[in-house]
Motif scaffolding. Sequence first.
Motif, mmCIF file in Angstrom:
data_model
loop_
_atom_site.group_PDB
_atom_site.id
_atom_site.type_symbol
_atom_site.label_atom_id
_atom_site.label_comp_id
_atom_site.label_asym_id
_atom_site.label_seq_id
_atom_site.Cartn_x
_atom_site.Cartn_y
_atom_site.Cartn_z
ATOM 1 N N TYR A 134 -0.971 1.321 3.895
ATOM 2 C CA TYR A 134 -1.751 1.796 2.757
ATOM 3 C C TYR A 134 -1.013 1.527 1.454
ATOM 4 O O TYR A 134 -1.605 1.060 0.465
ATOM 5 C CB TYR A 134 -2.048 3.289 2.898
ATOM 6 C CG TYR A 134 -2.650 3.895 1.643
ATOM 7 C CD1 TYR A 134 -3.984 3.657 1.308
ATOM 8 C CD2 TYR A 134 -1.880 4.671 0.791
ATOM 9 C CE1 TYR A 134 -4.536 4.183 0.154
ATOM 10 C CE2 TYR A 134 -2.424 5.205 -0.381
ATOM 11 C CZ TYR A 134 -3.742 4.966 -0.690
ATOM 12 O OH TYR A 134 -4.288 5.476 -1.840
ATOM 13 N N TYR A 138 -2.295 -1.129 -1.334
ATOM 14 C CA TYR A 138 -2.576 -0.628 -2.683
ATOM 15 C C TYR A 138 -1.869 -1.508 -3.721
ATOM 16 O O TYR A 138 -2.462 -1.880 -4.744
ATOM 17 C CB TYR A 138 -2.115 0.826 -2.813
ATOM 18 C CG TYR A 138 -2.646 1.529 -4.041
ATOM 19 C CD1 TYR A 138 -2.092 1.307 -5.291
ATOM 20 C CD2 TYR A 138 -3.713 2.420 -3.944
ATOM 21 C CE1 TYR A 138 -2.586 1.956 -6.422
ATOM 22 C CE2 TYR A 138 -4.220 3.074 -5.058
ATOM 23 C CZ TYR A 138 -3.653 2.829 -6.295
ATOM 24 O OH TYR A 138 -4.148 3.467 -7.396
ATOM 25 N N GLN A 142 -3.522 -3.901 -6.605
ATOM 26 C CA GLN A 142 -3.130 -3.809 -8.012
ATOM 27 C C GLN A 142 -2.774 -5.191 -8.555
ATOM 28 O O GLN A 142 -3.139 -5.553 -9.681
ATOM 29 C CB GLN A 142 -1.936 -2.856 -8.166
ATOM 30 C CG GLN A 142 -1.599 -2.504 -9.610
ATOM 31 C CD GLN A 142 -2.730 -1.785 -10.306
ATOM 32 O OE1 GLN A 142 -3.141 -0.709 -9.887
ATOM 33 N NE2 GLN A 142 -3.268 -2.385 -11.377
ATOM 34 N N MET A 153 -10.558 -1.167 -8.351
ATOM 35 C CA MET A 153 -9.801 -0.831 -7.141
ATOM 36 C C MET A 153 -10.766 -0.601 -5.980
ATOM 37 O O MET A 153 -11.668 0.224 -6.073
ATOM 38 C CB MET A 153 -8.950 0.410 -7.385
ATOM 39 C CG MET A 153 -8.122 0.841 -6.191
ATOM 40 S SD MET A 153 -6.904 -0.377 -5.612
ATOM 41 C CE MET A 153 -5.670 -0.302 -6.913
ATOM 42 N N PHE A 155 -10.309 0.779 -2.999
ATOM 43 C CA PHE A 155 -10.126 1.963 -2.170
ATOM 44 C C PHE A 155 -11.134 3.048 -2.536
ATOM 45 O O PHE A 155 -11.363 3.323 -3.714
ATOM 46 C CB PHE A 155 -8.718 2.541 -2.334
ATOM 47 C CG PHE A 155 -7.679 1.894 -1.464
ATOM 48 C CD1 PHE A 155 -7.754 1.980 -0.081
ATOM 49 C CD2 PHE A 155 -6.618 1.211 -2.028
ATOM 50 C CE1 PHE A 155 -6.794 1.388 0.723
ATOM 51 C CE2 PHE A 155 -5.648 0.623 -1.228
ATOM 52 C CZ PHE A 155 -5.733 0.702 0.147
ATOM 53 N N SER A 158 -7.614 7.483 0.469
ATOM 54 C CA SER A 158 -6.321 7.115 1.043
ATOM 55 C C SER A 158 -6.376 7.293 2.557
ATOM 56 O O SER A 158 -7.347 7.852 3.093
ATOM 57 C CB SER A 158 -5.203 7.987 0.460
ATOM 58 O OG SER A 158 -5.407 9.351 0.806
#
Length: 238
Positions: A134, A138, A142, A153, A155, A158
């Motif tokens: 994760y 992430y 980015q 983003m 996601f 989480s």
Amino acid sequence: MRPSGRAHDEMRSLEMIPGFAKHAEGSCMVKFGDTHVLVTATFEERGPSWLRDSGQGWITAEYGMLPRSTHGRMNREAARGGQSGRTQEIQRLIGRAMRAVVDLTKLKEKQVRLDCDVIQADGGTRTASISGAYVALYQCFQWMLDKGHLDSMPFNDSIAAVSCGIYEGAPVLDLDYIEDSAAHTDANFVLTGKGGIVEIQGTAEQEPFSEEEFLRLLRLARIGCDQIKSVQKKALGL
């Protein structure tokens, strides 16, 4: 008393070092006690051919254990002629876990490949891999945002994972190898930050476990994943 001296609801020491690999778009060295896994995330301009013109991207994962990650040297799987069933099952689990919390349409038919290499194993390598993946993913997202490959983003939550089991008749959190090898019940929980359940793998090694015991394991898993989430957020500066 657990062999490590930990309380039944106590995690091993947790550490996540983001940006560990210099050349990868995203990376994380994740440590659950003496289990250490290096996760790297690689951006790929093209997704799999079967998703061409679908408007959807993809996330996939590979997993492997280095020859001296355990007490004795194991041969590399390439030298043995191919991946074991265990390896294939774990890397599919990692990929499923990441895709469960990502809007794949935001990837614009791009792909991210996660590589999870176990440097040192002491139980819970798959759950450490998911939790570290994760952070690496992430970071990769980015990077993609900064380079103009993403508009936002992807996601939507989480994700973290932890093992639980019944050892010496008691439910315990985050099994190390000594407990894992002797546990009467062994389970892996993959949970989202909002509390959703992505996957549960549970097996009775001896006597079947009860519904109440399962719920106690789930409660322990939520405690563990909340702690992992805090470490993930700190690693990412969120």
